[in-house]
Design an enzyme around this catalytic site. Structure first.
Site: not given
Ligand SMILES: *[C@@H]1O[C@H](CO)[C@@H](O)[C@H](O)[C@H]1NC(C)=O
Ligand SMILES: *[C@@H]1O[C@H](CO)[C@@H](O)[C@H](O)[C@H]1NC(C)=O
Ligand SMILES: *[C@@H]1O[C@H](CO)[C@@H](O)[C@H](O)[C@H]1NC(C)=O
Ligand SMILES: *[C@@H]1O[C@H](CO)[C@@H](O)[C@H](O)[C@H]1NC(C)=O
Ligand SMILES: *[C@@H]1O[C@H](CO)[C@@H](O)[C@H](O)[C@H]1NC(C)=O
Length: 595
Positions: A326, A524
């Site tokens: 996403d 991340e």
């Protein structure tokens, strides 16, 4: 008219409440209590989230209530009575009301030092390069910062929290992600096992078993607002990793029924028929915007004219969230059937994704193996048959002979989506192909890597080649995909693909190391265009931590730690050069080691 609501206002309010409660399902009342009325939908959630009192929409839905849900909802109605019907209270008032009635986020956890933490796990001895060895030691130490243990109060008063209670402490991704995440845990658990934190890993797996028992599947993450969607189903591969590492077959035997239950959920709730094959797709069961990104979802959907279109848009956003990607142009289908566009073009539910079907193949194969350990021949055969059916579907629907690779399938336009996505190579990861085709596939894959110029990026293989501004697009590079590419190429057992795998491992570890030395942090996501660059884009700030990035580095150092080094590594010129570079790297690092 504070304190004196007229009959008319009362009626309106009742109607409004009816509006919020009447249509659709927002959470499953069998698994979520009255706290769903605060954290998953309704006027309170909408008012707070639309007031934008925090930069990150996730902050509010993670805060603990000071009083029970019904009392909180009543207090909120009283608060709203001070304002004209239909008007929005000023932001400062909403912020004050939230601060009066909720605790700051993070209060559900207590200090926890894992009892199985060790400063010098044996993996360190396998790493010949001194800088990489130090790097691994640092990453091992970061587990201590990423551990979360819930206070007993969460078990005693679950309705005051959005967090889903689990018995054992967990290692979380980090940053804004304070709770377990489903697919992240696969790479975290691999890292934990290499750090010899076996109890912690086993505790996380047991949490997941209890979650499947309660919910019938594993939510996206450990919050009730995630409880109507899942994430790529990697629990069974996590258990397989655990069993292979510890040799504890009894664990496989005792967990196989629960793993089969999760698999059956994907079969019954996530499959469609395509060209006569049962294929899995991503989806979501709830109505309305994502509670944790409520304002963002309302904003991207604001140009849709009808309620049904807005509802569809929400479903597409949540289906994309279930994929873990996403968001990405991977899920865009515009009017011309191409991948250009924005979030209003999301058609996740109409795309058959390569990795999901290959992962389900893998699940079925492992479950069959575990039933074999148990001596349940009937189920061993049954699940083997499921795996064969997924393999056939992957070949018939997703393999594209012309492109020479697996491609996602567009069910609206009935055609393959011929765009590069790192997941196009994912079947290599779990060997989701007929053994007889291995050499042929290796040839195709080498050609595909050259055509797509995948070896040309100093910072790793990009997620896609389209720059949409979304975080799962060019130029961002994500650890789990680098890992599956490297393992997949290595699995092909071909000298050429093995050399590429080693080169990409070298590059990935080196880049992460450079960024770590520069910033002291693991990220991340990283940047394809720059060795050691870290990524951006998407709907929230860059996050540090970071569970799966750390797990992947430990895994790659376990595989390649005897050869790769902090100083070497180069970009491009596949085949001969890569092979040569690998040999030189090996020689250099052995020299270094013996000096
Ligand atoms: C919120 O974001 C703005 C703009 O990026 C920044 O200036 C501000 O410091 C942030 N506030 C908090 C509480 O993080
Ligand atoms: C799966 O789908 C069935 C039928 O559509 C539904 O009743 C059930 O609640 C779903 N299961 C879960 C765990 O969502
Ligand atoms: C909503 O989505 C469904 C499933 O993709 C589709 O069949 C339907 O036409 C859509 N409705 C509208 C109004 O866009
Ligand atoms: C679709 O194709 C038409 C005709 O080539 C073009 O004008 C239009 O911009 C395209 N739409 C999108 C979303 O790419
Ligand atoms: C795609 O196939 C489905 C099912 O066979 C069919 O209903 C649909 O009309 C086809 N769509 C296009 C654009 O050909």
């Amino acid at each position: 008219m504070p304190g004196h609501p007229s009959m008319l206002l009362l009626t309106l309010r009742v109607l409004m409440l009816y509006h919020y409660q009447s249509h659709g399902t927002f959470y499953n009342p069998n698994t979520v209590g009255r706290n769903g009325e605060v954290y998953c939908h309704g006027r309170l959630l909408e008012t707070v989230q639309m007031a934008r009192i925090f930069n990150d929409s996730k902050t509010f839905v993670d805060m603990k209530m000071k009083q029970n849900p019904d009392a909180t909802l009543k207090l909120f109605d009283d608060f709203m009575e001070k304002y004209e019907q239909g008007s929005t209270p000023p932001k400062e008032d909403v912020l004050k009301w939230v601060e009066d009635n909720f605790e700051a986020r993070g209060t559900e956890f207590e200090q926890w030092i894992p009892d199985d933490f060790t400063k010098s796990p044996a993996i360190l001895n396998k790493i010949k390069d001194k800088d990489f060895r130090n790097f691994a030691e640092e990453l091992n130490g970061i587990w201590l910062e990423l551990g979360r243990k819930m206070k007993k109060d969460v078990a005693d008063n679950p309705e005051l929290y959005s967090i889903i209670h689990v018995e054992n402490p967990v290692i979380v991704p980090g940053g804004r992600f304070l709770e377990f995440y489903y697919w992240d845990s696969y790479w975290i658990i691999r890292g934990l096992l290499l750090s010899e934190m076996t109890n912690t890993a086993q505790g996380m797996l047991k949490n997941f078993f209890s979650i499947v028992d309660r919910f019938g599947f594993i939510p996206n993450g450990g919050r009730i607002y995630y409880s109507m969607r899942s994430q790529p189903p990697l629990l069974t591969p996590m258990v397989k990793t655990f069993v292979d590492t510890t040799g504890n077959k009894q664990f496989a035997i005792s967990s196989v029924d629960i793993l089969a239950r999760e698999f059956d959920y994907w079969m019954t709730n996530h499959t469609v028929m395509v060209k006569g094959h049962r294929m899995a797709i991503y989806g979501d069961q709830s109505s309305g915007p994502r509670p944790e990104s409520y304002r963002e979802d309302i904003e991207t959907g604001k140009d849709f004219k009808t309620e049904q279109e807005r509802e569809n848009h929400s479903s597409e956003l949540k289906a994309a969230a279930e994929s873990g990607m996403d968001f990405s142009s991977r899920w865009f289908i515009n009017e011309n059937g191409t991948n250009e566009g924005d979030l209003t073009n999301l058609k996740t539910r109409s795309i058959v994704p390569v990795e999901l079907n290959a992962i389900l193949y893998w699940n079925a194969k492992i479950i069959s193996e575990f039933y074999g350990y148990k001596g349940d021949t009937l189920k061993q055969v049954l699940y083997l048959k499921y795996s064969e059916e997924f393999l056939k579907g992957v070949e018939a629907v997703l393999w594209n002979e012309e492109a020479g690779i697996w491609l996602d399938y567009d069910m609206i336009n009935n055609k393959s989506r011929n765009y590069f996505v790192a997941t196009n190579l994912s079947p290599l990861w779990m060997r989701c192909y007929l053994p007889a085709r291995r050499q042929l596939i290796a040839n195709h894959v080498i050609k595909y890597i050259e055509e797509q110029k995948l070896d040309d990026y100093p910072g790793g293989v990009p997620t896609t080649m389209l720059q949409s501004g979304e975080q799962w697009d060019w130029p961002n590079v994500w650890a789990p995909f680098q890992h599956l590419l490297i393992v997949g190429l290595d699995n092909l057992d071909d000298d050429r693909t093995k050399a590429v795998a080693q080169e990409w491992a070298q590059r990935w570890v080196q880049g992460n190391h450079i960024a770590f030395i520069e910033t002291g942090a693991m990220f991340e996501k990283y940047l394809a265009t720059e060795l050691g660059g870290h990524g951006g884009g998407g709907e929230y700030e860059v996050q540090k931590g970071f569970g799966w990035s750390n797990g992947v580095i430990l895994d790659l150092l376990d595989r390649y730690g005897s050869t790769i080094t902090a100083a070497s590594g180069k970009v491009g010129k596949l085949s001969v050069y890569t092979g040569l570079a690998a040999i030189i790297t090996t020689m250099l690092s052995s020299v270094r080691w013996f000096l």
